[in-house]
Motif scaffolding. Sequence first.
Motif, PDB file in Angstrom:
ATOM      1  N   SER A 287      -3.137   4.635  -9.246  1.00 54.69           N
ATOM      2  CA  SER A 287      -4.192   5.097  -8.347  1.00 54.69           C
ATOM      3  C   SER A 287      -4.395   4.106  -7.201  1.00 54.69           C
ATOM      4  O   SER A 287      -4.652   4.494  -6.055  1.00 54.69           O
ATOM      5  CB  SER A 287      -5.502   5.323  -9.105  1.00 54.69           C
ATOM      6  OG  SER A 287      -6.082   4.101  -9.524  1.00 54.69           O
ATOM      7  N   THR A 288      -4.275   2.817  -7.491  1.00 52.22           N
ATOM      8  CA  THR A 288      -4.399   1.803  -6.447  1.00 52.22           C
ATOM      9  C   THR A 288      -3.268   1.925  -5.436  1.00 52.22           C
ATOM     10  O   THR A 288      -3.487   1.832  -4.216  1.00 52.22           O
ATOM     11  CB  THR A 288      -4.407   0.397  -7.070  1.00 52.22           C
ATOM     12  OG1 THR A 288      -5.461   0.310  -8.034  1.00 52.22           O
ATOM     13  CG2 THR A 288      -4.616  -0.667  -6.004  1.00 52.22           C
ATOM     14  N   ILE A 289      -2.057   2.126  -5.920  1.00 51.14           N
ATOM     15  CA  ILE A 289      -0.904   2.294  -5.020  1.00 51.14           C
ATOM     16  C   ILE A 289      -1.120   3.477  -4.081  1.00 51.14           C
ATOM     17  O   ILE A 289      -0.927   3.384  -2.854  1.00 51.14           O
ATOM     18  CB  ILE A 289       0.389   2.482  -5.843  1.00 51.14           C
ATOM     19  CG1 ILE A 289       0.761   1.177  -6.550  1.00 51.14           C
ATOM     20  CG2 ILE A 289       1.538   2.947  -4.947  1.00 51.14           C
ATOM     21  CD1 ILE A 289       1.880   1.326  -7.565  1.00 51.14           C
ATOM     22  N   ILE A 290      -1.546   4.606  -4.643  1.00 50.52           N
ATOM     23  CA  ILE A 290      -1.732   5.812  -3.826  1.00 50.52           C
ATOM     24  C   ILE A 290      -2.837   5.617  -2.803  1.00 50.52           C
ATOM     25  O   ILE A 290      -2.680   5.935  -1.614  1.00 50.52           O
ATOM     26  CB  ILE A 290      -2.035   7.018  -4.739  1.00 50.52           C
ATOM     27  CG1 ILE A 290      -0.806   7.344  -5.606  1.00 50.52           C
ATOM     28  CG2 ILE A 290      -2.455   8.233  -3.920  1.00 50.52           C
ATOM     29  CD1 ILE A 290      -1.073   8.376  -6.684  1.00 50.52           C
ATOM     30  N   LEU A 291      -3.963   5.046  -3.229  1.00 52.24           N
ATOM     31  CA  LEU A 291      -5.084   4.854  -2.309  1.00 52.24           C
ATOM     32  C   LEU A 291      -4.752   3.846  -1.219  1.00 52.24           C
ATOM     33  O   LEU A 291      -5.136   4.031  -0.051  1.00 52.24           O
ATOM     34  CB  LEU A 291      -6.320   4.407  -3.083  1.00 52.24           C
ATOM     35  CG  LEU A 291      -7.009   5.490  -3.926  1.00 52.24           C
ATOM     36  CD1 LEU A 291      -8.081   4.874  -4.820  1.00 52.24           C
ATOM     37  CD2 LEU A 291      -7.619   6.568  -3.027  1.00 52.24           C
ATOM     38  N   LYS A 298      -0.161   0.478   3.922  1.00 49.06           N
ATOM     39  CA  LYS A 298       0.610  -0.587   3.292  1.00 49.06           C
ATOM     40  C   LYS A 298       0.014  -0.842   1.914  1.00 49.06           C
ATOM     41  O   LYS A 298      -1.183  -0.632   1.693  1.00 49.06           O
ATOM     42  CB  LYS A 298       0.570  -1.874   4.122  1.00 49.06           C
ATOM     43  CG  LYS A 298       1.333  -1.786   5.436  1.00 49.06           C
ATOM     44  CD  LYS A 298       1.325  -3.120   6.163  1.00 49.06           C
ATOM     45  CE  LYS A 298       2.100  -3.015   7.476  1.00 49.06           C
ATOM     46  NZ  LYS A 298       2.081  -4.303   8.220  1.00 49.06           N
ATOM     47  N   ILE A 299       0.855  -1.315   1.026  1.00 51.62           N
ATOM     48  CA  ILE A 299       0.427  -1.482  -0.369  1.00 51.62           C
ATOM     49  C   ILE A 299       0.380  -2.972  -0.702  1.00 51.62           C
ATOM     50  O   ILE A 299       1.415  -3.616  -0.865  1.00 51.62           O
ATOM     51  CB  ILE A 299       1.375  -0.740  -1.329  1.00 51.62           C
ATOM     52  CG1 ILE A 299       1.461   0.737  -0.944  1.00 51.62           C
ATOM     53  CG2 ILE A 299       0.884  -0.888  -2.772  1.00 51.62           C
ATOM     54  CD1 ILE A 299       2.552   1.495  -1.661  1.00 51.62           C
ATOM     55  N   MET A 303      -3.739  -6.152  -4.781  1.00 52.94           N
ATOM     56  CA  MET A 303      -4.663  -5.067  -5.117  1.00 52.94           C
ATOM     57  C   MET A 303      -4.134  -4.246  -6.293  1.00 52.94           C
ATOM     58  O   MET A 303      -4.907  -3.813  -7.163  1.00 52.94           O
ATOM     59  CB  MET A 303      -4.891  -4.175  -3.899  1.00 52.94           C
ATOM     60  CG  MET A 303      -5.594  -4.853  -2.744  1.00 52.94           C
ATOM     61  SD  MET A 303      -7.352  -5.103  -3.042  1.00 52.94           S
ATOM     62  CE  MET A 303      -7.981  -3.494  -2.553  1.00 52.94           C
ATOM     63  N   VAL A 304      -2.831  -4.030  -6.331  1.00 49.95           N
ATOM     64  CA  VAL A 304      -2.237  -3.264  -7.433  1.00 49.95           C
ATOM     65  C   VAL A 304      -2.346  -4.052  -8.740  1.00 49.95           C
ATOM     66  O   VAL A 304      -2.632  -3.478  -9.804  1.00 49.95           O
ATOM     67  CB  VAL A 304      -0.779  -2.912  -7.114  1.00 49.95           C
ATOM     68  CG1 VAL A 304      -0.140  -2.157  -8.282  1.00 49.95           C
ATOM     69  CG2 VAL A 304      -0.697  -2.071  -5.843  1.00 49.95           C
ATOM     70  N   ILE A 305      -2.137  -5.356  -8.666  1.00 48.45           N
ATOM     71  CA  ILE A 305      -2.343  -6.206  -9.839  1.00 48.45           C
ATOM     72  C   ILE A 305      -3.754  -6.019 -10.390  1.00 48.45           C
ATOM     73  O   ILE A 305      -3.960  -5.798 -11.588  1.00 48.45           O
ATOM     74  CB  ILE A 305      -2.088  -7.687  -9.476  1.00 48.45           C
ATOM     75  CG1 ILE A 305      -0.585  -7.934  -9.294  1.00 48.45           C
ATOM     76  CG2 ILE A 305      -2.666  -8.622 -10.544  1.00 48.45           C
ATOM     77  CD1 ILE A 305      -0.256  -9.297  -8.710  1.00 48.45           C
ATOM     78  N   VAL A 339     -10.105  -0.826  -5.052  1.00 47.11           N
ATOM     79  CA  VAL A 339      -9.745  -0.551  -3.662  1.00 47.11           C
ATOM     80  C   VAL A 339     -10.978  -0.530  -2.759  1.00 47.11           C
ATOM     81  O   VAL A 339     -10.953  -1.051  -1.636  1.00 47.11           O
ATOM     82  CB  VAL A 339      -8.978   0.784  -3.554  1.00 47.11           C
ATOM     83  CG1 VAL A 339      -8.717   1.151  -2.088  1.00 47.11           C
ATOM     84  CG2 VAL A 339      -7.663   0.695  -4.321  1.00 47.11           C
ATOM     85  N   PHE A 340     -12.063   0.027  -3.242  1.00 47.61           N
ATOM     86  CA  PHE A 340     -13.255   0.152  -2.400  1.00 47.61           C
ATOM     87  C   PHE A 340     -14.218  -1.032  -2.539  1.00 47.61           C
ATOM     88  O   PHE A 340     -14.975  -1.329  -1.602  1.00 47.61           O
ATOM     89  CB  PHE A 340     -13.986   1.455  -2.740  1.00 47.61           C
ATOM     90  CG  PHE A 340     -13.187   2.689  -2.402  1.00 47.61           C
ATOM     91  CD1 PHE A 340     -12.955   3.044  -1.083  1.00 47.61           C
ATOM     92  CD2 PHE A 340     -12.637   3.479  -3.404  1.00 47.61           C
ATOM     93  CE1 PHE A 340     -12.209   4.170  -0.756  1.00 47.61           C
ATOM     94  CE2 PHE A 340     -11.899   4.612  -3.097  1.00 47.61           C
ATOM     95  CZ  PHE A 340     -11.682   4.960  -1.766  1.00 47.61           C
ATOM     96  N   ALA A 341     -14.201  -1.719  -3.674  1.00 46.50           N
ATOM     97  CA  ALA A 341     -15.160  -2.811  -3.894  1.00 46.50           C
ATOM     98  C   ALA A 341     -14.727  -4.110  -3.230  1.00 46.50           C
ATOM     99  O   ALA A 341     -15.582  -4.893  -2.785  1.00 46.50           O
ATOM    100  CB  ALA A 341     -15.374  -3.031  -5.380  1.00 46.50           C
TER     101      ALA A 341
END
Length: 434
Positions: A287-291, A298-299, A303-305, A339-341
């Motif tokens: 979900s983090t990757i997609i968002l 860019k990914i 954040m994905v970790i 992602v949002f926080a």
Amino acid sequence: MNSLTLNRALKAAPLVALGLMLPTAAQAQEAAATPEYALIFNTLLFLVGGFLVMWMAAGFAMLEMGLVRSKNVSMQGLKNIALYSIAGIMFWFTGYNLMYTGVDGGFIGSFGPYNFPAPGADDGAAGYSVASDWFFQMVFCATTASIVSGTMAERIKFWPFLIFTAILTGILYPITGSWQWGAGWLAEMGFADFAGSTLVHSVGGWAALAGAIILGARKGRYGPNGHITPMPGSSIPLATLGMFILWLGWFGFNGASQLAMGTIADAGDISRIFANTNLAAAAGAVSTIILMQLIYKKIDVTMVINGALAGLVSITAEPLAPSVPMALLIGAIGGAIVVFAVPLLDKLKIDDVVGAIPVHLLAGIWGTLVTPLSGSGTFGVQIVGILSIGAFTLVASSLVWMALKVTMGIRVSEENESLGLDKSEVGVEAYPEF
């Protein structure tokens, strides 16, 4: 009490982990009727789960050392060694008894060191070796302190941090833990937190939030007009390794919280916990990757970790009961929280170096709040538990941080911060060739 909660209560009744230092006569009789192999497997579950959670200390160390700048890497290694050691001593010195002995529906247990049975004297009356229970509970305590370490990295003094760690692991964490796992007042209300989304992760997150606000941001992190200066970490490979170590350790964290492995039903439930834990982490990462792709084009691997870790924290409050789609949803929303926080904290100028507040505090709240959808607890009681534990930990942690700030100072000088804590406080540079 719903059927799932009742089943757990009945199954775990002889367990010292639910608040009884010594088994009652009825519990001893029940344990005596339990096949010896079941007592051995229960003990083995605690020991294996315990050393998996202990391995998470390495994961936190690797993650933090990878996400701080190269001039502060040795300090993070030192802090993680020290906090794990202090947590172990403090949990023996008073933490375990404060959390599990004599709570009896109240707010606090008993002060004093924990006394292990003499060699050869443990007869299994508790349902397992009591020392294995102490070890398993101790590594959970150390995890709470690890959360604080990453948030306040790169500018906090070493000794004030250790003093706070001793208070957190010896007093603050055991008190709130006693409210639920020690058969305290929240347990009486029916609060549900299977493996510690709130009792471990949010407690660490609240303590980290209080410290980050009182300590302040790293010098140069936030400029005028909302400008944010990026401060990239020293090693993405190290941070990635840390994440996978934590992911592995989480199987002990959640799986051994089943508290028993003496029947095939228990073994099956542990296996289901493993599956749900893994799926939630995977969903958090995806979900983090997609968002990140949709929002930023860019990914960011960091954040994905943290998205994967947030998925793990989210499922920790109830890893057994959810269906696969529910486990995936719980983990995915945990990743979205990150992602949002993270940018929200930057807007508030709260400097969280490794992203522990979104991962452990906010995802922990989410995971605890959603357990009623899987049949554990009620929304009203879950909210009461989240708010009461949060309020106590935030206020108590703030008082301790403020006392340390006034008496001995908690922040290094601007010169030492600029130089790096490896040189100024540790004396050993992690990357001297630089």
